[in-house]
Write a protein that holds these residues in place. Sequence first.
Motif, PDB file in Angstrom:
ATOM      1  N   ASN A  41     -79.056  23.143 -58.080  1.00 52.43           N
ATOM      2  CA  ASN A  41     -79.994  24.145 -57.544  1.00 52.43           C
ATOM      3  C   ASN A  41     -79.427  25.026 -56.440  1.00 52.43           C
ATOM      4  OD1 ASN A  41     -82.203  23.678 -59.258  1.00 52.43           O
ATOM      5  ND2 ASN A  41     -82.821  21.893 -58.049  1.00 52.43           N
ATOM      6  N   THR A  42     -78.156  24.872 -56.085  1.00 57.51           N
ATOM      7  CA  THR A  42     -77.551  25.798 -55.132  1.00 57.51           C
ATOM      8  C   THR A  42     -77.557  27.199 -55.732  1.00 57.51           C
ATOM      9  OG1 THR A  42     -76.118  24.034 -54.325  1.00 57.51           O
ATOM     10  CG2 THR A  42     -75.503  26.279 -53.754  1.00 57.51           C
ATOM     11  N   LEU A  43     -77.953  28.188 -54.928  1.00 57.01           N
ATOM     12  CA  LEU A  43     -78.244  29.528 -55.439  1.00 57.01           C
ATOM     13  C   LEU A  43     -76.994  30.396 -55.622  1.00 57.01           C
ATOM     14  CD1 LEU A  43     -81.424  29.891 -53.302  1.00 57.01           C
ATOM     15  CD2 LEU A  43     -81.377  29.902 -55.800  1.00 57.01           C
ATOM     16  N   ILE A  44     -77.107  31.334 -56.561  1.00 59.45           N
ATOM     17  CA  ILE A  44     -75.998  32.228 -56.918  1.00 59.45           C
ATOM     18  C   ILE A  44     -76.491  33.669 -56.877  1.00 59.45           C
ATOM     19  CG2 ILE A  44     -74.297  32.855 -58.678  1.00 59.45           C
ATOM     20  CD1 ILE A  44     -74.771  30.068 -59.930  1.00 59.45           C
ATOM     21  N   GLN A  45     -75.673  34.530 -56.316  1.00 59.85           N
ATOM     22  CA  GLN A  45     -75.929  35.973 -56.396  1.00 59.85           C
ATOM     23  C   GLN A  45     -74.700  36.662 -56.971  1.00 59.85           C
ATOM     24  OE1 GLN A  45     -76.354  38.694 -52.842  1.00 59.85           O
ATOM     25  NE2 GLN A  45     -78.461  38.779 -53.603  1.00 59.85           N
ATOM     26  N   VAL A  46     -74.919  37.662 -57.830  1.00 56.70           N
ATOM     27  CA  VAL A  46     -73.832  38.388 -58.481  1.00 56.70           C
ATOM     28  C   VAL A  46     -73.889  39.851 -58.070  1.00 56.70           C
ATOM     29  CG1 VAL A  46     -72.824  39.079 -60.691  1.00 56.70           C
ATOM     30  CG2 VAL A  46     -73.900  36.825 -60.455  1.00 56.70           C
ATOM     31  N   LYS A  47     -72.742  40.393 -57.688  1.00 59.57           N
ATOM     32  CA  LYS A  47     -72.610  41.813 -57.388  1.00 59.57           C
ATOM     33  C   LYS A  47     -71.533  42.390 -58.291  1.00 59.57           C
ATOM     34  CE  LYS A  47     -75.628  42.184 -54.074  1.00 59.57           C
ATOM     35  NZ  LYS A  47     -76.844  43.018 -54.273  1.00 59.57           N
ATOM     36  N   ARG A  48     -71.915  43.324 -59.135  1.00 64.05           N
ATOM     37  CA  ARG A  48     -70.970  43.919 -60.084  1.00 64.05           C
ATOM     38  C   ARG A  48     -70.220  45.052 -59.388  1.00 64.05           C
ATOM     39  NH1 ARG A  48     -73.131  46.905 -65.344  1.00 64.05           N
ATOM     40  NH2 ARG A  48     -74.104  47.973 -63.602  1.00 64.05           N
ATOM     41  N   SER A  49     -69.525  44.686 -58.300  1.00 63.37           N
ATOM     42  CA  SER A  49     -68.892  45.691 -57.445  1.00 63.37           C
ATOM     43  C   SER A  49     -67.585  45.160 -56.878  1.00 63.37           C
ATOM     44  CB  SER A  49     -69.820  46.064 -56.277  1.00 63.37           C
ATOM     45  OG  SER A  49     -71.097  46.437 -56.732  1.00 63.37           O
ATOM     46  N   ASP A  50     -66.801  46.086 -56.331  1.00 65.79           N
ATOM     47  CA  ASP A  50     -65.584  45.744 -55.598  1.00 65.79           C
ATOM     48  C   ASP A  50     -65.837  45.937 -54.105  1.00 65.79           C
ATOM     49  OD1 ASP A  50     -63.257  45.231 -57.530  1.00 65.79           O
ATOM     50  OD2 ASP A  50     -64.122  47.074 -58.356  1.00 65.79           O
ATOM     51  N   ASN A  51     -64.984  45.293 -53.301  1.00 66.81           N
ATOM     52  CA  ASN A  51     -64.964  45.513 -51.849  1.00 66.81           C
ATOM     53  C   ASN A  51     -66.331  45.291 -51.201  1.00 66.81           C
ATOM     54  OD1 ASN A  51     -63.371  46.111 -49.600  1.00 66.81           O
ATOM     55  ND2 ASN A  51     -64.085  48.240 -49.554  1.00 66.81           N
ATOM     56  N   ILE A  52     -66.951  44.159 -51.507  1.00 68.64           N
ATOM     57  CA  ILE A  52     -68.268  43.815 -50.964  1.00 68.64           C
ATOM     58  C   ILE A  52     -68.200  43.746 -49.436  1.00 68.64           C
ATOM     59  CG2 ILE A  52     -69.987  41.960 -50.826  1.00 68.64           C
ATOM     60  CD1 ILE A  52     -70.034  43.527 -53.443  1.00 68.64           C
ATOM     61  N   GLY A  53     -69.203  44.321 -48.766  1.00 64.62           N
ATOM     62  CA  GLY A  53     -69.199  44.398 -47.306  1.00 64.62           C
ATOM     63  C   GLY A  53     -70.019  43.308 -46.629  1.00 64.62           C
ATOM     64  N   ARG A  54     -70.022  43.323 -45.297  1.00 66.29           N
ATOM     65  CA  ARG A  54     -70.698  42.295 -44.506  1.00 66.29           C
ATOM     66  C   ARG A  54     -72.201  42.306 -44.744  1.00 66.29           C
ATOM     67  NH1 ARG A  54     -70.693  40.855 -38.016  1.00 66.29           N
ATOM     68  NH2 ARG A  54     -72.677  39.727 -38.115  1.00 66.29           N
ATOM     69  N   LEU A 109     -71.551  33.566 -53.861  1.00 62.76           N
ATOM     70  CA  LEU A 109     -71.624  35.011 -54.068  1.00 62.76           C
ATOM     71  C   LEU A 109     -70.449  35.422 -54.961  1.00 62.76           C
ATOM     72  CD1 LEU A 109     -72.987  37.712 -53.410  1.00 62.76           C
ATOM     73  CD2 LEU A 109     -71.504  37.880 -51.409  1.00 62.76           C
ATOM     74  N   ILE A 110     -70.774  36.013 -56.112  1.00 67.21           N
ATOM     75  CA  ILE A 110     -69.753  36.406 -57.090  1.00 67.21           C
ATOM     76  C   ILE A 110     -69.633  37.923 -57.105  1.00 67.21           C
ATOM     77  CG2 ILE A 110     -69.074  36.337 -59.516  1.00 67.21           C
ATOM     78  CD1 ILE A 110     -70.798  33.824 -59.819  1.00 67.21           C
ATOM     79  N   ALA A 111     -68.403  38.433 -56.995  1.00 71.32           N
ATOM     80  CA  ALA A 111     -68.139  39.869 -57.068  1.00 71.32           C
ATOM     81  C   ALA A 111     -66.708  40.081 -57.521  1.00 71.32           C
ATOM     82  CB  ALA A 111     -68.368  40.525 -55.706  1.00 71.32           C
ATOM     83  N   PHE A 112     -66.358  41.329 -57.792  1.00 63.00           N
ATOM     84  CA  PHE A 112     -64.989  41.614 -58.226  1.00 63.00           C
ATOM     85  C   PHE A 112     -64.001  41.487 -57.069  1.00 63.00           C
ATOM     86  CE2 PHE A 112     -67.226  43.322 -61.839  1.00 63.00           C
ATOM     87  CZ  PHE A 112     -66.360  43.057 -62.897  1.00 63.00           C
ATOM     88  N   SER A 113     -64.394  41.890 -55.869  1.00 57.21           N
ATOM     89  CA  SER A 113     -63.542  41.709 -54.688  1.00 57.21           C
ATOM     90  C   SER A 113     -64.408  41.812 -53.439  1.00 57.21           C
ATOM     91  CB  SER A 113     -62.409  42.745 -54.644  1.00 57.21           C
ATOM     92  OG  SER A 113     -62.936  44.059 -54.515  1.00 57.21           O
ATOM     93  N   PHE A 114     -63.858  41.365 -52.322  1.00 52.84           N
ATOM     94  CA  PHE A 114     -64.606  41.319 -51.064  1.00 52.84           C
ATOM     95  C   PHE A 114     -63.818  42.031 -49.972  1.00 52.84           C
ATOM     96  CE2 PHE A 114     -65.727  37.643 -53.591  1.00 52.84           C
ATOM     97  CZ  PHE A 114     -67.108  37.672 -53.573  1.00 52.84           C
ATOM     98  N   GLY A 115     -64.545  42.808 -49.165  1.00 50.93           N
ATOM     99  CA  GLY A 115     -63.920  43.515 -48.062  1.00 50.93           C
ATOM    100  C   GLY A 115     -63.670  42.606 -46.874  1.00 50.93           C
ATOM    101  N   LYS A 116     -62.928  43.131 -45.914  1.00 52.27           N
ATOM    102  CA  LYS A 116     -62.563  42.364 -44.730  1.00 52.27           C
ATOM    103  C   LYS A 116     -63.790  41.899 -43.969  1.00 52.27           C
ATOM    104  CE  LYS A 116     -59.874  42.726 -40.452  1.00 52.27           C
ATOM    105  NZ  LYS A 116     -59.030  43.616 -39.594  1.00 52.27           N
ATOM    106  N   GLY A 117     -64.807  42.770 -43.867  1.00 53.09           N
ATOM    107  CA  GLY A 117     -66.008  42.418 -43.115  1.00 53.09           C
ATOM    108  C   GLY A 117     -66.739  41.230 -43.715  1.00 53.09           C
ATOM    109  N   ALA A 118     -66.822  41.184 -45.054  1.00 52.84           N
ATOM    110  CA  ALA A 118     -67.495  40.072 -45.720  1.00 52.84           C
ATOM    111  C   ALA A 118     -66.737  38.767 -45.517  1.00 52.84           C
ATOM    112  CB  ALA A 118     -67.631  40.367 -47.210  1.00 52.84           C
ATOM    113  N   ILE A 119     -65.414  38.836 -45.651  1.00 52.75           N
ATOM    114  CA  ILE A 119     -64.591  37.628 -45.487  1.00 52.75           C
ATOM    115  C   ILE A 119     -64.701  37.094 -44.057  1.00 52.75           C
ATOM    116  CG2 ILE A 119     -62.211  36.772 -45.521  1.00 52.75           C
ATOM    117  CD1 ILE A 119     -61.699  38.858 -47.771  1.00 52.75           C
ATOM    118  N   GLU A 120     -64.672  37.991 -43.082  1.00 48.33           N
ATOM    119  CA  GLU A 120     -64.776  37.563 -41.679  1.00 48.33           C
ATOM    120  C   GLU A 120     -66.144  36.973 -41.369  1.00 48.33           C
ATOM    121  OE1 GLU A 120     -63.773  41.026 -39.444  1.00 48.33           O
ATOM    122  OE2 GLU A 120     -61.595  40.654 -39.557  1.00 48.33           O
ATOM    123  N   GLU A 121     -67.216  37.528 -41.938  1.00 50.85           N
ATOM    124  CA  GLU A 121     -68.561  37.017 -41.677  1.00 50.85           C
ATOM    125  C   GLU A 121     -68.757  35.641 -42.294  1.00 50.85           C
ATOM    126  OE1 GLU A 121     -72.562  36.691 -40.403  1.00 50.85           O
ATOM    127  OE2 GLU A 121     -70.714  37.663 -39.666  1.00 50.85           O
TER     128      GLU A 121
END
Length: 512
Positions: free
Chosen positions: A334-347, A378-390
């Motif tokens: 039951n752990t939740l999943i969110q999908v973003k069909r995008s690159d460079n996901i932000g904070r 959280l699933i996406a094509f790639s993650f930006g620096k802000g998202a990784i740091e957060e």
Amino acid sequence: MTNKLILGDNLEVMKTMEDESIDLIYLDPPFFSNRNYEVIWGDEGEVRSFQDRWAGGIEHYIAWLKERVIEMHRILKPTGSIFLHCDWHANAYIRVDILDKVFGMNNFRNEIVWCYTSASHSKLKLPNKHDTIFWFTKSETYTINLDDIRVPYDEKTEANYKKGLKGSGTLYDGKIKSDEGILNEKGKIPEDWWTDIAIGARFPKNSENNIGYPTQKPAKLLERIIKVASNEGDIILDPFVGGGTTVAVADKLNRKWMGIDQSVAAIKVSDLRLKNQQSLYSQPYELQLHKYDYDVLRNTDAFEFEKFIVEQFGGIANSKQRNDFGLDGRMPDNTLIQVKRSDNIGRNVIDNFKSAIERSDKRLFEKNKTEGKAVGYLIAFSFGKGAIEEVARLKNKEHIIIELKKVGDIIPYGKPPKVTLTANEIELSKFAFEATAESETEIEFYSWDFNHKPEDGFKADVYLDKDGKQVRKFYPGEHHIAVEAVDKSGLDGMDKVKIKVKENNKRDTHEE
């Protein structure tokens, strides 16, 4: 079941299939010829398979084939049949060491001899001009439709049949009895030697029955096999799909189907062949390659992509799209999943995802946090620096773990080839076309559509061109030409040109 074309080792694919799920299997495995001409497509998958089969002579070949036939026996329904196509190199070994042992001698139905003629240069023996097709069933109760494959009588018998209709024959149980026995208006049931089906070499070049595949089997051969041993809606498997004849015929005969091959070229040529015959009433099919097309993934329907990637990740996709806090699925725990069909996901996406998790299931959120488990994925094509740091800050400062998952870590994908097509008039109304392509892997082959209509999609006139060069002559008028390049991953890219051939032989060429 969804119809499928699958790039892969048929043994590994069949191991994932359910017991007793297939109605009919036709296989035309590479013959035991120990010759390089057996390598048809020349791509890495086929060459590797060829080398594997020849590691230890006939015993190794039989072992290689037998383990696959054992899987075929397992997945075949009790009422199902298998037709194994072979030639003189190994037919005796295949019958005795594989089919008799796996299926049982009591389930042998026919040894079909497919006879043909073609050029022969041997001066040391009589020409080998037949193949063997062994027909075995899973049990003594099986599907058989002999009336569906009746063929015309010879001229003499046909004449006697017509005479019988006029009263000179004897009526017997609704049929005509003459000197040739009981005659049926649909014709006779073929014997176990077939001389009425031509081999592929006699088909017109690039016709439906000739796609440039040297060992391609004719559609009429597969039509007879499929009709006699299956019904509409049944599932047909070809584990060595080759040029795609089995699946193309099965599709036309309203059967479900699955084709497997280790060769990229085999799967993609079969794909092109199926696209050429598709109509409004055709059943959809799934193409499974080693890599997914990045552009297709990014441009597919958002909900379909979310469902697909959640299931590939091992989760359960949401069946609704509203009032779900923007969440797209959950893991088995039951752990939740969110999908973003995008690159460079932000904070900001991380902040919103964390809030959605808490609102959706506060108790589970606190439980996972206390136990040091991920509160969400959280699933996406790639993650930006802000998202990784957060994400790092949440873990270190608030003991909240959000795991970031790249699409590429769940499924392999690549960018399709970038194709450039040029056209030059070399004579009056005669054009030379040249295609070049850039790809993350090498280009495997090109295909051509010389009457391209965007609304119909790509319809190949030339299926398999290793060089990317073609010369054609055109009638006056406007012509649209398209070329597809296929790389070693099975991904394809396309480019188009438009040419105008005028009555005075002046022409314009435009890239589209």
